[in-house]
Design a protein around this motif. Structure first.
Motif, PDB file in Angstrom:
ATOM      1  N   ALA A 260       0.843  -1.196   0.000  1.00 14.66           N
ATOM      2  CA  ALA A 260       0.000   0.000   0.000  1.00 14.66           C
ATOM      3  C   ALA A 260       0.877   1.245   0.000  1.00 14.66           C
ATOM      4  O   ALA A 260       1.973   1.252   0.557  1.00 14.66           O
ATOM      5  CB  ALA A 260      -0.919  -0.008   1.222  1.00 14.66           C
ATOM      6  N   GLY A 261       0.382   2.285  -0.612  1.00 17.14           N
ATOM      7  CA  GLY A 261       1.134   3.533  -0.732  1.00 17.14           C
ATOM      8  C   GLY A 261       1.377   4.200   0.611  1.00 17.14           C
ATOM      9  O   GLY A 261       0.639   3.977   1.573  1.00 17.14           O
ATOM     10  N   PRO A 262       2.392   5.048   0.676  1.00 15.22           N
ATOM     11  CA  PRO A 262       2.751   5.691   1.942  1.00 15.22           C
ATOM     12  C   PRO A 262       1.690   6.671   2.461  1.00 15.22           C
ATOM     13  O   PRO A 262       1.628   6.935   3.646  1.00 15.22           O
ATOM     14  CB  PRO A 262       4.061   6.421   1.630  1.00 15.22           C
ATOM     15  N   GLN A 263       0.852   7.190   1.593  1.00 12.93           N
ATOM     16  CA  GLN A 263      -0.190   8.123   2.012  1.00 12.93           C
ATOM     17  C   GLN A 263      -1.437   7.405   2.506  1.00 12.93           C
ATOM     18  O   GLN A 263      -2.295   8.010   3.162  1.00 12.93           O
ATOM     19  CB  GLN A 263      -0.574   9.051   0.848  1.00 12.93           C
ATOM     20  N   SER A 264      -1.552   6.115   2.230  1.00 11.27           N
ATOM     21  CA  SER A 264      -2.812   5.416   2.485  1.00 11.27           C
ATOM     22  C   SER A 264      -3.194   5.263   3.959  1.00 11.27           C
ATOM     23  O   SER A 264      -4.379   5.397   4.279  1.00 11.27           O
ATOM     24  CB  SER A 264      -2.836   4.062   1.765  1.00 11.27           C
ATOM     25  N   PRO A 265      -2.268   5.015   4.884  1.00  6.98           N
ATOM     26  CA  PRO A 265      -2.727   4.897   6.287  1.00  6.98           C
ATOM     27  C   PRO A 265      -3.376   6.183   6.814  1.00  6.98           C
ATOM     28  O   PRO A 265      -4.440   6.138   7.439  1.00  6.98           O
ATOM     29  CB  PRO A 265      -1.448   4.560   7.062  1.00  6.98           C
ATOM     30  N   GLU A 266      -2.760   7.322   6.547  1.00  8.83           N
ATOM     31  CA  GLU A 266      -3.318   8.591   7.025  1.00  8.83           C
ATOM     32  C   GLU A 266      -4.655   8.891   6.350  1.00  8.83           C
ATOM     33  O   GLU A 266      -5.605   9.350   6.998  1.00  8.83           O
ATOM     34  CB  GLU A 266      -2.337   9.737   6.778  1.00  8.83           C
ATOM     35  N   SER A 267      -4.751   8.612   5.060  1.00 12.17           N
ATOM     36  CA  SER A 267      -6.008   8.840   4.344  1.00 12.17           C
ATOM     37  C   SER A 267      -7.108   7.929   4.881  1.00 12.17           C
ATOM     38  O   SER A 267      -8.264   8.352   5.008  1.00 12.17           O
ATOM     39  CB  SER A 267      -5.814   8.596   2.842  1.00 12.17           C
ATOM     40  N   ALA A 268      -6.767   6.693   5.202  1.00 12.51           N
ATOM     41  CA  ALA A 268      -7.757   5.758   5.747  1.00 12.51           C
ATOM     42  C   ALA A 268      -8.302   6.256   7.079  1.00 12.51           C
ATOM     43  O   ALA A 268      -9.508   6.201   7.327  1.00 12.51           O
ATOM     44  CB  ALA A 268      -7.137   4.366   5.900  1.00 12.51           C
ATOM     45  N   VAL A 269      -7.427   6.764   7.930  1.00  6.74           N
ATOM     46  CA  VAL A 269      -7.867   7.300   9.227  1.00  6.74           C
ATOM     47  C   VAL A 269      -8.823   8.469   9.010  1.00  6.74           C
ATOM     48  O   VAL A 269      -9.877   8.570   9.650  1.00  6.74           O
ATOM     49  CB  VAL A 269      -6.665   7.730  10.088  1.00  6.74           C
ATOM     50  N   LYS A 270      -8.480   9.366   8.104  1.00  2.00           N
ATOM     51  CA  LYS A 270      -9.324  10.538   7.851  1.00  2.00           C
ATOM     52  C   LYS A 270     -10.684  10.142   7.274  1.00  2.00           C
ATOM     53  O   LYS A 270     -11.710  10.729   7.618  1.00  2.00           O
ATOM     54  CB  LYS A 270      -8.609  11.515   6.920  1.00  2.00           C
ATOM     55  N   LYS A 271     -10.704   9.155   6.404  1.00  2.00           N
ATOM     56  CA  LYS A 271     -11.974   8.697   5.848  1.00  2.00           C
ATOM     57  C   LYS A 271     -12.840   8.052   6.937  1.00  2.00           C
ATOM     58  O   LYS A 271     -14.057   8.274   6.985  1.00  2.00           O
ATOM     59  CB  LYS A 271     -11.739   7.707   4.705  1.00  2.00           C
ATOM     60  N   ALA A 272     -12.226   7.259   7.798  1.00  2.00           N
ATOM     61  CA  ALA A 272     -12.972   6.640   8.896  1.00  2.00           C
ATOM     62  C   ALA A 272     -13.536   7.705   9.824  1.00  2.00           C
ATOM     63  O   ALA A 272     -14.697   7.643  10.247  1.00  2.00           O
ATOM     64  CB  ALA A 272     -12.071   5.666   9.663  1.00  2.00           C
ATOM     65  N   TYR A 273     -12.722   8.698  10.151  1.00  2.00           N
ATOM     66  CA  TYR A 273     -13.139   9.802  11.018  1.00  2.00           C
ATOM     67  C   TYR A 273     -14.316  10.556  10.397  1.00  2.00           C
ATOM     68  O   TYR A 273     -15.290  10.907  11.071  1.00  2.00           O
ATOM     69  CB  TYR A 273     -11.951  10.743  11.246  1.00  2.00           C
ATOM     70  N   THR A 274     -14.236  10.795   9.100  1.00  2.11           N
ATOM     71  CA  THR A 274     -15.296  11.519   8.403  1.00  2.11           C
ATOM     72  C   THR A 274     -16.591  10.719   8.421  1.00  2.11           C
ATOM     73  O   THR A 274     -17.667  11.259   8.704  1.00  2.11           O
ATOM     74  CB  THR A 274     -14.866  11.829   6.951  1.00  2.11           C
ATOM     75  N   ALA A 275     -16.508   9.412   8.164  1.00  2.00           N
ATOM     76  CA  ALA A 275     -17.707   8.568   8.144  1.00  2.00           C
ATOM     77  C   ALA A 275     -18.381   8.503   9.510  1.00  2.00           C
ATOM     78  O   ALA A 275     -19.611   8.605   9.617  1.00  2.00           O
ATOM     79  CB  ALA A 275     -17.341   7.151   7.684  1.00  2.00           C
ATOM     80  N   VAL A 276     -17.590   8.350  10.575  1.00  2.00           N
ATOM     81  CA  VAL A 276     -18.189   8.270  11.914  1.00  2.00           C
ATOM     82  C   VAL A 276     -18.727   9.629  12.352  1.00  2.00           C
ATOM     83  O   VAL A 276     -19.757   9.709  13.030  1.00  2.00           O
ATOM     84  CB  VAL A 276     -17.211   7.684  12.951  1.00  2.00           C
ATOM     85  N   SER A 277     -18.101  10.693  11.945  1.00  2.00           N
ATOM     86  CA  SER A 277     -18.531  12.034  12.350  1.00  2.00           C
ATOM     87  C   SER A 277     -19.902  12.393  11.797  1.00  2.00           C
ATOM     88  O   SER A 277     -20.703  13.045  12.472  1.00  2.00           O
ATOM     89  CB  SER A 277     -17.517  13.082  11.893  1.00  2.00           C
ATOM     90  N   TRP A 278     -20.169  12.006  10.563  1.00  2.00           N
ATOM     91  CA  TRP A 278     -21.438  12.336   9.924  1.00  2.00           C
ATOM     92  C   TRP A 278     -22.382  11.138   9.815  1.00  2.00           C
ATOM     93  O   TRP A 278     -23.457  11.250   9.245  1.00  2.00           O
ATOM     94  CB  TRP A 278     -21.199  12.952   8.543  1.00  2.00           C
ATOM     95  N   ASN A 279     -21.970   9.978  10.345  1.00  2.00           N
ATOM     96  CA  ASN A 279     -22.804   8.775  10.324  1.00  2.00           C
ATOM     97  C   ASN A 279     -23.304   8.480   8.907  1.00  2.00           C
ATOM     98  O   ASN A 279     -24.481   8.182   8.697  1.00  2.00           O
ATOM     99  CB  ASN A 279     -23.975   8.901  11.301  1.00  2.00           C
ATOM    100  N   ALA A 280     -22.386   8.577   7.961  1.00  2.00           N
ATOM    101  CA  ALA A 280     -22.739   8.336   6.561  1.00  2.00           C
ATOM    102  C   ALA A 280     -21.503   7.880   5.800  1.00  2.00           C
ATOM    103  O   ALA A 280     -20.379   8.260   6.145  1.00  2.00           O
ATOM    104  CB  ALA A 280     -23.289   9.607   5.927  1.00  2.00           C
ATOM    105  N   PRO A 281     -21.716   7.086   4.743  1.00  2.00           N
ATOM    106  CA  PRO A 281     -20.578   6.720   3.890  1.00  2.00           C
ATOM    107  C   PRO A 281     -19.981   7.983   3.265  1.00  2.00           C
ATOM    108  O   PRO A 281     -20.707   8.927   2.918  1.00  2.00           O
ATOM    109  CB  PRO A 281     -21.200   5.824   2.810  1.00  2.00           C
TER     110      PRO A 281
END
Length: 185
Positions: free
Chosen positions: A101-122
């Protein structure tokens, strides 16, 4: 043996006295600041107290299970991704970086998870909301790209799974949904 000058003997003596004094003071301070431990008082939770609220959180084992299911789904399609699972408060529970996996992917994954839980939406749905409210993308820690999915219990968001690294957000989100589905088994 070489005889030391008076000045050297005085300085050395002063250093020794200061060290001994500091050690004695430190020992006295340490013993004075640690009184005998008081017996632990039993705390009784009053569940009828209206000031208390019970919440639901994923365990580390459940978060790891979801993350591994996500990586397995990506691997079946020869995709190299990273996955992150965050709790209801957006704190990272587990992050797994898939092989290659690319070097940017772990941080991007965390941000996407945070965004999904924050708004309770995909996050793919949230991308559409940017048309009406473009300032959403300026909220720190968020990433409005497909690949994040909320984990819900009775309609409430209790966690988020984010995936990054596939060639499209649709694939990332498909893998995140595989992680959510693993929690239902």
């Amino acid at each position: 043996m070489k005889k030391l000058s008076l000045r050297t003997r005085v300085v050395t003596g002063a250093v020794v006295v200061a060290a001994l004094g500091a050690g004695t003071f430190g020992a006295m301070s340490a013993s004075a600041s640690s009184p005998a431990a008081a017996p632990a008082a039993a705390v009784k939770a009053d569940t009828s107290n209206r000031n208390l609220q019970q919440t639901t959180h994923l365990t580390v084992a459940a978060a790891t299970k979801a993350a591994q299911a996500t990586l397995d789904a990506a691997k079946k399609e020869n995709q190299r991704v990273s996955v992150a699972v965050v709790d209801r408060d957006g704190n990272t529970i587990v992050t797994l970086r898939g092989d290659g996996a690319g070097p940017q992917s772990p941080e991007s994954a965390v941000k996407k998870a945070y965004t999904a839980v924050s708004w309770n939406a995909p996050t793919s749905e949230l991308v559409k909301r940017l048309e009406q409210a473009p300032n959403l993308k300026d909220i720190p820690g968020t990433l409005f790209l497909g690949g994040g999915a909320p984990v819900q219990v009775k309609g409430a968001s209790v966690a988020g799974i984010g995936v990054a690294g596939a060639p499209s957000g649709d694939l990332d989100e498909k893998f995140a949904q595989a992680g959510v589905a693993a929690l239902a088994r």
